[in-house]
Design an enzyme around this catalytic site. Structure first.
Site, PDB file in Angstrom:
ATOM      1  N   LYS A  63       0.835  -1.208   0.000  1.00 41.09           N
ATOM      2  CA  LYS A  63       0.000   0.000   0.000  1.00 41.09           C
ATOM      3  C   LYS A  63       0.875   1.266   0.000  1.00 41.09           C
ATOM      4  O   LYS A  63       0.572   2.234  -0.689  1.00 41.09           O
ATOM      5  CB  LYS A  63      -0.970  -0.011   1.196  1.00 41.09           C
ATOM      6  CG  LYS A  63      -2.090  -1.049   1.041  1.00 41.09           C
ATOM      7  CD  LYS A  63      -2.915  -1.279   2.306  1.00 41.09           C
ATOM      8  CE  LYS A  63      -3.950  -2.379   2.086  1.00 41.09           C
ATOM      9  NZ  LYS A  63      -4.753  -2.691   3.286  1.00 41.09           N
ATOM     10  N   GLN A 107      -4.763  -1.470   9.877  1.00 40.51           N
ATOM     11  CA  GLN A 107      -4.844  -2.789   9.259  1.00 40.51           C
ATOM     12  C   GLN A 107      -5.524  -3.781  10.205  1.00 40.51           C
ATOM     13  O   GLN A 107      -5.209  -3.832  11.395  1.00 40.51           O
ATOM     14  CB  GLN A 107      -3.428  -3.261   8.871  1.00 40.51           C
ATOM     15  CG  GLN A 107      -3.377  -4.539   8.046  1.00 40.51           C
ATOM     16  CD  GLN A 107      -3.909  -4.390   6.621  1.00 40.51           C
ATOM     17  OE1 GLN A 107      -4.007  -3.293   6.078  1.00 40.51           O
ATOM     18  NE2 GLN A 107      -4.289  -5.506   6.012  1.00 40.51           N
ATOM     19  N   ASP A 130     -10.654   3.274   4.371  1.00 40.07           N
ATOM     20  CA  ASP A 130     -11.144   1.897   4.259  1.00 40.07           C
ATOM     21  C   ASP A 130     -12.653   1.857   4.030  1.00 40.07           C
ATOM     22  O   ASP A 130     -13.193   0.827   3.625  1.00 40.07           O
ATOM     23  CB  ASP A 130     -10.866   1.131   5.565  1.00 40.07           C
ATOM     24  CG  ASP A 130      -9.583   0.324   5.512  1.00 40.07           C
ATOM     25  OD1 ASP A 130      -9.264  -0.216   4.441  1.00 40.07           O
ATOM     26  OD2 ASP A 130      -8.912   0.233   6.555  1.00 40.07           O
TER      27      ASP A 130
HETATM   28  N1  GUN Z   1      -7.384  -6.604   6.395  1.00 40.75           N
HETATM   29  C1  GUN Z   1      -7.731  -7.315   5.302  1.00 40.75           C
HETATM   30  N2  GUN Z   1      -8.229  -6.486   4.350  1.00 40.75           N
HETATM   31  C2  GUN Z   1      -8.201  -5.235   4.869  1.00 40.75           C
HETATM   32  C3  GUN Z   1      -8.581  -3.955   4.359  1.00 40.75           C
HETATM   33  O1  GUN Z   1      -9.069  -3.802   3.239  1.00 40.75           O
HETATM   34  N3  GUN Z   1      -8.376  -2.906   5.212  1.00 40.75           N
HETATM   35  C4  GUN Z   1      -7.860  -3.053   6.449  1.00 40.75           C
HETATM   36  N4  GUN Z   1      -7.725  -1.974   7.203  1.00 40.75           N
HETATM   37  N5  GUN Z   1      -7.502  -4.233   6.951  1.00 40.75           N
HETATM   38  C5  GUN Z   1      -7.667  -5.314   6.163  1.00 40.75           C
END
Ligand code: GUN
Length: 293
Positions: A63, A107, A130
């Protein structure tokens, strides 16, 4: 138009997630260049990991790399596994107040001592890239798709870009009921007029549902057995369906056999994964624009 832009997104029945992600990331980068020239401020994403999960570390690295390539600044906060909920809330309050930060991503999953809902609710909805916060989930209910969850938003963007934009009269079947994938995807598919069914681990007779699906989205993420590793076999898929495989690192769908029947199918890797990153970048830019204007 560049040579890449002339290539189709679905080629030989395969949805080219990397190709589409690359195009969206180029669009984001061009927009960021214009915005920085206009406002003199770069968009910035702040990410947080609590604990040492190797999968989370890898996703966050990807990311950051993608953000930086698109001209988005980023900072990362690594917190120990033993972090308390109050400590994490304190960090979030600081990031909410920091005017140089436009997007916040914590996350998931979080360690057991921390209530995920309390953390997500504490993030400023304007910075919630998100799309998990109560305000943004509610906005999605009303059809507002900017700042919606990246993985499901990536899935419908693939459908849009292969020409499956209006799903009137079509059956969509999602195998997943998570807050991150299945539940937001219901709204995004309803917005495109699909008839939506959700299946999950307690569903009886899964094939009776999958065989009806014009759009089949599978996010199970487990193998059956070593000898028969695919949950979704060709017999379970309707002729002409579009099949989206969200599972990683090993897909749910018997790609080679299902490809023979499907209008289009996503590969693993190179399908949904790259799209998730591209949609996150779009969300960071949307969050930045909402804050700077
Ligand atoms: N864990 C798995 N997928 C995601 C996501 O799209 N965002 C976040 N913050 N955590 C995740």
């Amino acid at each position: 138009m560049s040579e890449d832009e002339l290539k189709p997104i679905c080629e030989d029945h395969e949805i080219k997630g990397r190709r589409l992600s690359h195009r969206i990331r180029t669009e984001v980068k061009n927009e960021v260049t214009e915005l920085v020239a206009r406002y003199g401020v770069s968009p910035k994403l702040a990410t947080v990991i609590v604990g040492e999960d190797p999968g989370s570390q890898m996703y966050i690295r990807m990311k950051h790399k993608a953000s930086n390539k698109a001209g988005i600044l980023s900072e990362h906060h690594d917190l120990p596994e033993t972090t308390t909920q109050d400590e994490l809330l304190e960090l979030i309050r600081g990031l909410n107040a920091d005017k140089t930060v436009h997007g916040i991503l914590v996350q998931l999953p979080l360690p057991k001592q921390i209530d995920e809902k309390a953390i997500i609710s504490a993030i400023d909805p304007l910075k919630d890239v998100d799309g998990f916060s109560p305000t943004n989930v509610y906005r999605l209910f009303y059809g507002e798709e900017d700042l919606s969850a990246a993985t499901p938003h990536g899935i419908v963007t693939m459908l849009d870009r292969i020409g499956w934009k209006d799903l009137s009269g079509k059956q969509a079947v999602i195998i997943n009921r998570s807050n991150i994938v299945g539940k937001p995807l219901i709204m995004l598919l309803l917005n495109r007029n699909a008839t939506v069914t959700i299946c999950h681990s307690r569903t009886k007779d899964l094939p009776s549902f999958t065989k009806q699906a014009d759009v089949l989205v599978s996010a199970i993420g487990r193998r059956t057995t070593e000898n028969d590793p695919f949950f979704i076999t060709a017999e379970m898929v309707k002729e002409g369906a579009v099949v989206i495989d969200v599972a990683t690192p090993h897909g749910d769908v018997d790609f080679e056999k299902v490809k023979e029947k499907a209008t289009c199918i996503t590969p693993v890797p190179g399908g949904v994964g790259p799209m998730t990153i591209a949609m996150l970048l779009k969300n960071v830019v949307a969050a930045y624009k909402a804050q700077i204007q």
